[in-house]
Design an enzyme around this catalytic site. Structure first.
Site, PDB file in Angstrom:
ATOM      1  N   THR A  44      34.083  51.815  31.299  1.00 26.40           N
ATOM      2  CA  THR A  44      35.322  52.426  31.767  1.00 26.40           C
ATOM      3  C   THR A  44      35.199  53.937  31.926  1.00 26.40           C
ATOM      4  OG1 THR A  44      37.599  52.882  31.060  1.00 26.40           O
ATOM      5  CG2 THR A  44      36.039  52.427  29.320  1.00 26.40           C
ATOM      6  N   ASP A  45      36.061  54.502  32.762  1.00 23.97           N
ATOM      7  CA  ASP A  45      36.104  55.969  32.896  1.00 23.97           C
ATOM      8  C   ASP A  45      36.693  56.632  31.645  1.00 23.97           C
ATOM      9  OD1 ASP A  45      38.771  55.214  33.215  1.00 23.97           O
ATOM     10  OD2 ASP A  45      39.046  56.173  35.169  1.00 23.97           O
ATOM     11  N   GLU A  46      37.382  55.843  30.798  1.00 23.93           N
ATOM     12  CA  GLU A  46      38.063  56.441  29.643  1.00 23.93           C
ATOM     13  C   GLU A  46      37.095  57.061  28.639  1.00 23.93           C
ATOM     14  OE1 GLU A  46      41.333  54.446  27.911  1.00 23.93           O
ATOM     15  OE2 GLU A  46      42.008  53.601  29.807  1.00 23.93           O
ATOM     16  N   TYR A  91      40.112  52.369  21.585  1.00 21.46           N
ATOM     17  CA  TYR A  91      39.529  51.566  22.667  1.00 21.46           C
ATOM     18  C   TYR A  91      38.379  52.317  23.330  1.00 21.46           C
ATOM     19  CZ  TYR A  91      38.837  49.953  27.450  1.00 21.46           C
ATOM     20  OH  TYR A  91      38.262  49.565  28.629  1.00 21.46           O
ATOM     21  N   LYS A  96      34.329  51.543  23.443  1.00 15.02           N
ATOM     22  CA  LYS A  96      33.569  51.340  24.684  1.00 15.02           C
ATOM     23  C   LYS A  96      32.430  52.365  24.770  1.00 15.02           C
ATOM     24  CE  LYS A  96      34.136  48.883  27.703  1.00 15.02           C
ATOM     25  NZ  LYS A  96      33.668  47.491  27.983  1.00 15.02           N
ATOM     26  N   PRO A 122      59.511  50.377  31.128  1.00 16.04           N
ATOM     27  CA  PRO A 122      59.243  51.449  30.151  1.00 16.04           C
ATOM     28  C   PRO A 122      58.157  52.418  30.603  1.00 16.04           C
ATOM     29  CG  PRO A 122      58.210  49.405  29.425  1.00 16.04           C
ATOM     30  CD  PRO A 122      58.924  49.088  30.714  1.00 16.04           C
TER      31      PRO A 122
HETATM   32  P1  NAD Z   1      40.738  41.528  29.675  1.00 19.35           P
HETATM   33  O1  NAD Z   1      41.298  41.965  28.368  1.00 19.35           O
HETATM   34  O2  NAD Z   1      41.665  41.046  30.740  1.00 19.35           O
HETATM   35  O3  NAD Z   1      39.649  40.371  29.457  1.00 19.35           O
HETATM   36  C1  NAD Z   1      38.714  40.420  28.430  1.00 19.35           C
HETATM   37  C2  NAD Z   1      38.095  39.024  28.312  1.00 19.35           C
HETATM   38  O4  NAD Z   1      37.087  39.088  27.275  1.00 19.35           O
HETATM   39  C3  NAD Z   1      39.080  37.942  27.897  1.00 19.35           C
HETATM   40  O5  NAD Z   1      38.886  36.789  28.680  1.00 19.35           O
HETATM   41  C4  NAD Z   1      38.736  37.660  26.438  1.00 19.35           C
HETATM   42  O6  NAD Z   1      39.026  36.335  26.029  1.00 19.35           O
HETATM   43  C5  NAD Z   1      37.255  37.961  26.423  1.00 19.35           C
HETATM   44  N1  NAD Z   1      36.751  38.333  25.086  1.00 19.35           N
HETATM   45  C6  NAD Z   1      37.301  39.207  24.204  1.00 19.35           C
HETATM   46  N2  NAD Z   1      36.554  39.287  23.096  1.00 19.35           N
HETATM   47  C7  NAD Z   1      35.500  38.457  23.288  1.00 19.35           C
HETATM   48  C8  NAD Z   1      34.360  38.134  22.503  1.00 19.35           C
HETATM   49  N3  NAD Z   1      34.166  38.661  21.281  1.00 19.35           N
HETATM   50  N4  NAD Z   1      33.470  37.246  23.003  1.00 19.35           N
HETATM   51  C9  NAD Z   1      33.645  36.688  24.225  1.00 19.35           C
HETATM   52  N5  NAD Z   1      34.719  36.951  25.000  1.00 19.35           N
HETATM   53  C10 NAD Z   1      35.631  37.847  24.543  1.00 19.35           C
HETATM   54  O7  NAD Z   1      39.875  42.760  30.190  1.00 19.35           O
HETATM   55  P2  NAD Z   1      39.609  43.255  31.679  1.00 19.35           P
HETATM   56  O8  NAD Z   1      40.696  44.167  32.091  1.00 19.35           O
HETATM   57  O9  NAD Z   1      39.276  42.095  32.507  1.00 19.35           O
HETATM   58  O10 NAD Z   1      38.308  44.156  31.425  1.00 19.35           O
HETATM   59  C11 NAD Z   1      37.012  43.581  31.483  1.00 19.35           C
HETATM   60  C12 NAD Z   1      35.993  44.667  31.174  1.00 19.35           C
HETATM   61  O11 NAD Z   1      36.121  45.730  32.110  1.00 19.35           O
HETATM   62  C13 NAD Z   1      36.174  45.317  29.800  1.00 19.35           C
HETATM   63  O12 NAD Z   1      34.906  45.543  29.254  1.00 19.35           O
HETATM   64  C14 NAD Z   1      36.889  46.623  30.081  1.00 19.35           C
HETATM   65  O13 NAD Z   1      36.562  47.593  29.127  1.00 19.35           O
HETATM   66  C15 NAD Z   1      36.307  46.979  31.436  1.00 19.35           C
HETATM   67  N6  NAD Z   1      37.168  47.777  32.314  1.00 19.35           N
HETATM   68  C16 NAD Z   1      38.453  47.408  32.568  1.00 19.35           C
HETATM   69  C17 NAD Z   1      39.228  48.151  33.456  1.00 19.35           C
HETATM   70  C18 NAD Z   1      40.658  47.776  33.788  1.00 19.35           C
HETATM   71  O14 NAD Z   1      41.343  48.551  34.461  1.00 19.35           O
HETATM   72  N7  NAD Z   1      41.140  46.616  33.381  1.00 19.35           N
HETATM   73  C19 NAD Z   1      38.680  49.292  34.072  1.00 19.35           C
HETATM   74  C20 NAD Z   1      37.350  49.644  33.775  1.00 19.35           C
HETATM   75  C21 NAD Z   1      36.603  48.862  32.908  1.00 19.35           C
HETATM   76  O1  DAU Z   2      40.794  53.683  33.145  1.00 21.36           O
HETATM   77  C1  DAU Z   2      40.302  52.391  32.937  1.00 21.36           C
HETATM   78  C2  DAU Z   2      41.134  51.711  31.885  1.00 21.36           C
HETATM   79  O2  DAU Z   2      42.378  51.403  32.495  1.00 21.36           O
HETATM   80  C3  DAU Z   2      40.476  50.464  31.314  1.00 21.36           C
HETATM   81  O3  DAU Z   2      39.304  50.827  30.645  1.00 21.36           O
HETATM   82  C4  DAU Z   2      41.426  49.751  30.348  1.00 21.36           C
HETATM   83  O4  DAU Z   2      40.843  48.547  29.903  1.00 21.36           O
HETATM   84  C5  DAU Z   2      42.705  49.449  31.090  1.00 21.36           C
HETATM   85  O5  DAU Z   2      43.638  48.845  30.223  1.00 21.36           O
HETATM   86  C6  DAU Z   2      43.308  50.729  31.672  1.00 21.36           C
HETATM   87  O6  DAU Z   2      43.757  51.621  30.617  1.00 21.36           O
HETATM   88  P1  DAU Z   2      45.139  52.433  30.737  1.00 21.36           P
HETATM   89  O7  DAU Z   2      45.567  52.809  29.388  1.00 21.36           O
HETATM   90  O8  DAU Z   2      45.031  53.513  31.761  1.00 21.36           O
HETATM   91  O9  DAU Z   2      46.049  51.259  31.383  1.00 21.36           O
HETATM   92  P2  DAU Z   2      47.545  50.777  31.092  1.00 21.36           P
HETATM   93  O10 DAU Z   2      47.917  49.832  32.176  1.00 21.36           O
HETATM   94  O11 DAU Z   2      47.747  50.359  29.690  1.00 21.36           O
HETATM   95  O12 DAU Z   2      48.368  52.123  31.311  1.00 21.36           O
HETATM   96  C7  DAU Z   2      48.307  52.830  32.550  1.00 21.36           C
HETATM   97  C8  DAU Z   2      49.168  54.058  32.412  1.00 21.36           C
HETATM   98  O13 DAU Z   2      50.551  53.644  32.325  1.00 21.36           O
HETATM   99  C9  DAU Z   2      48.899  54.871  31.147  1.00 21.36           C
HETATM  100  O14 DAU Z   2      49.046  56.246  31.439  1.00 21.36           O
HETATM  101  C10 DAU Z   2      49.997  54.418  30.180  1.00 21.36           C
HETATM  102  C11 DAU Z   2      51.166  54.097  31.100  1.00 21.36           C
HETATM  103  N1  DAU Z   2      52.078  53.018  30.638  1.00 21.36           N
HETATM  104  C12 DAU Z   2      51.528  51.838  30.248  1.00 21.36           C
HETATM  105  C13 DAU Z   2      52.335  50.818  29.782  1.00 21.36           C
HETATM  106  C14 DAU Z   2      51.733  49.512  29.328  1.00 21.36           C
HETATM  107  C15 DAU Z   2      53.444  53.222  30.642  1.00 21.36           C
HETATM  108  O15 DAU Z   2      53.932  54.315  31.038  1.00 21.36           O
HETATM  109  N2  DAU Z   2      54.249  52.218  30.196  1.00 21.36           N
HETATM  110  C16 DAU Z   2      53.752  51.022  29.742  1.00 21.36           C
HETATM  111  O16 DAU Z   2      54.557  50.140  29.326  1.00 21.36           O
END
Ligand code: NAD
Ligand code: DAU
Length: 356
Positions: A132-134, A158, A162, A213
């Protein structure tokens, strides 16, 4: 065959579906099925020999070792993680367990397997870690976007977990020569996104007549990428990425949260107008901010564009329309994922946030 971990989550589901359709190579999908994993996402692959699902933990080295050997895996794509920042604030332990210890177990099993592969399979093997970029921390308004050279400054449990996993992956390349690749992507959105994250939460809450929210002043900036574009980037890196390198992935789509929420409301106003004729935007409520909330993320994606010729196919405008339409067309999916555990989480995260 490739091994995909976390392939029943949001991005993993999209990746598996696209991989089977676009590449056709069989996938063994290892997923623990936490609250975020949903095997029903992959119902369209039921009975398809190109998808083998195994419920299990990436930290279970014996299980991973068995799968690698049994399916003669040529590449691993590691999506499995705890992924929600707010959950990491309420309960960081699970993030250390899966993202750090779990990734370590997975790497150990892969190292053993890869170490005894004959050439040329050994040279062709790949371990792609999805990150992730985070990990780069937070940008000020005037800062340039994150490049692969930015230093790691993770701010939440988190992102720290990562970052730790990224360092382990890097070390396994440096020390053991494991052929690794890492991608650091910005915020994804699209189908199968669990409604704990901003965009699906806003769609689902709006349609249910609930408040929307917005944390703090809603001016935090995220860089949004349609999920299938992230999947195509991972395919490109897996195919031609340089070993040991990291690739930033993003769509050059920086937007403040409030603008995202207004866009979602405007699309819903157009496609599913409220019975009283008012805009869904009237449901917006400013609530207590996320502790340690990162102000801005932005990805400089020039390296992957230059080296691998990757470009996103969707603009934010086209991607968000597809996303809103998917949620409108899949109310049963939404209803099913809003289980008792989901309601518990909503209460944990939102009940103590005061409304401004
Ligand atoms: P998600 O939470 O939707 O899915 C995670 C999956 O991993 C789930 O199916 C869960 O059951 C499985 N899992 C959790 N713990 C496990 C374990 N110990 N063993 C096997 N499986 C397990 O997450 P996502 O949003 O699909 O993200 C996937 C990957 O991409 C993550 O590594 C996350 O850090 C990265 N990522 C996400 C985003 C985003 O915006 N969602 C952006 C950049 C990177
Ligand atoms: O940047 C990549 C990341 O993006 C991934 O690594 C993470 O797995 C993914 O969850 C996501 O993280 P964020 O924290 O940016 O995503 P989230 O959707 O939780 O929140 C996006 C933005 O919206 C953040 O600034 C928080 C805000 N937010 C979120 C929720 C859930 C709100 O204002 N209200 C809310 O209820």
């Amino acid at each position: 065959m490739i091994l995909v971990t976390g392939g029943a989550g949001f991005i993993g589901t999209n990746f598996v579906l696209d991989w089977v359709a676009a590449v056709g190579e069989p996938v063994v999908n290892l997923d623990k099925l936490t609250y975020a994993g949903n095997i029903e996402n992959l119902a369209s692959l039921q009975g398809d020999a190109r998808h083998v699902f195994v419920q299990g933990d990436i930290g279970d080295t014996a299980l991973v070792a068995r799968l690698l050997a049994q399916y003669q895996v040529r590449a691993v794509v590691n999506f499995a993680a705890e992924s929600h920042v707010d959950r990491s604030i309420h309960g960081p332990a699970a993030f250390i367990e899966t993202n750090v210890v779990g990734t370590f177990g997975l790497l150990e099993a892969v190292r053993q397997y890869w170490g005894q592969l004959p050439e040329p399979e050994k040279a062709a093997f790949r371990f792609l870690h999805v990150s992730t970029d985070e990990v780069y921390g937070s940008l000020r308004a005037s800062d340039p976007a994150f490049t692969e050279e930015n230093k790691y400054e993770p701010n939440s449990p988190y992102s720290a977990s990562k970052a730790a996993s990224d360092h382990l992956v890097r070390a396994y390349h440096h020390t053991y020569g494991l052929p690794v690749l890492t991608t650091n992507c910005s915020n994804n959105y699209g189908p199968f996104h669990f409604p704990e994250k901003l965009i699906p939460l806003m769609i689902v809450n709006a349609l249910a007549g609930k408040s929307l929210p917005v944390y703090g002043d809603g001016q935090q900036v995220r860089d949004w990428l349609y999920v299938r574009d992230h999947c195509s980037a991972i395919r490109a890196v897996l195919e031609a990425g340089r070993l040991g390198e990291t690739y930033n992935v993003g769509g050059w789509n920086e937007k403040p949260n409030l603008e995202i929420v207004h866009t979602v409301c405007a699309l819903l106003d157009e496609r599913r107008p409220r019975a009283d004729g008012q805009s869904y935007a009237t449901q917006i409520a400013y609530v207590t901010d996320r502790p340690g909330h990162d102000r801005r993320y932005a990805i400089d994606a020039r390296k992957i564009e230059r080296e691998l010729g990757w470009k996103p196919a969707e603009t934010f405008d086209t991607g968000i329309r597809k996303t809103v339409d998917w949620y409108l067309e899949n109310p049963e999916w939404v209803a099913r994922v809003q289980s008792g555990a989901y309601r518990e989480w909503v209460s944990t995260n939102y009940s103590e946030r005061t409304t401004a």
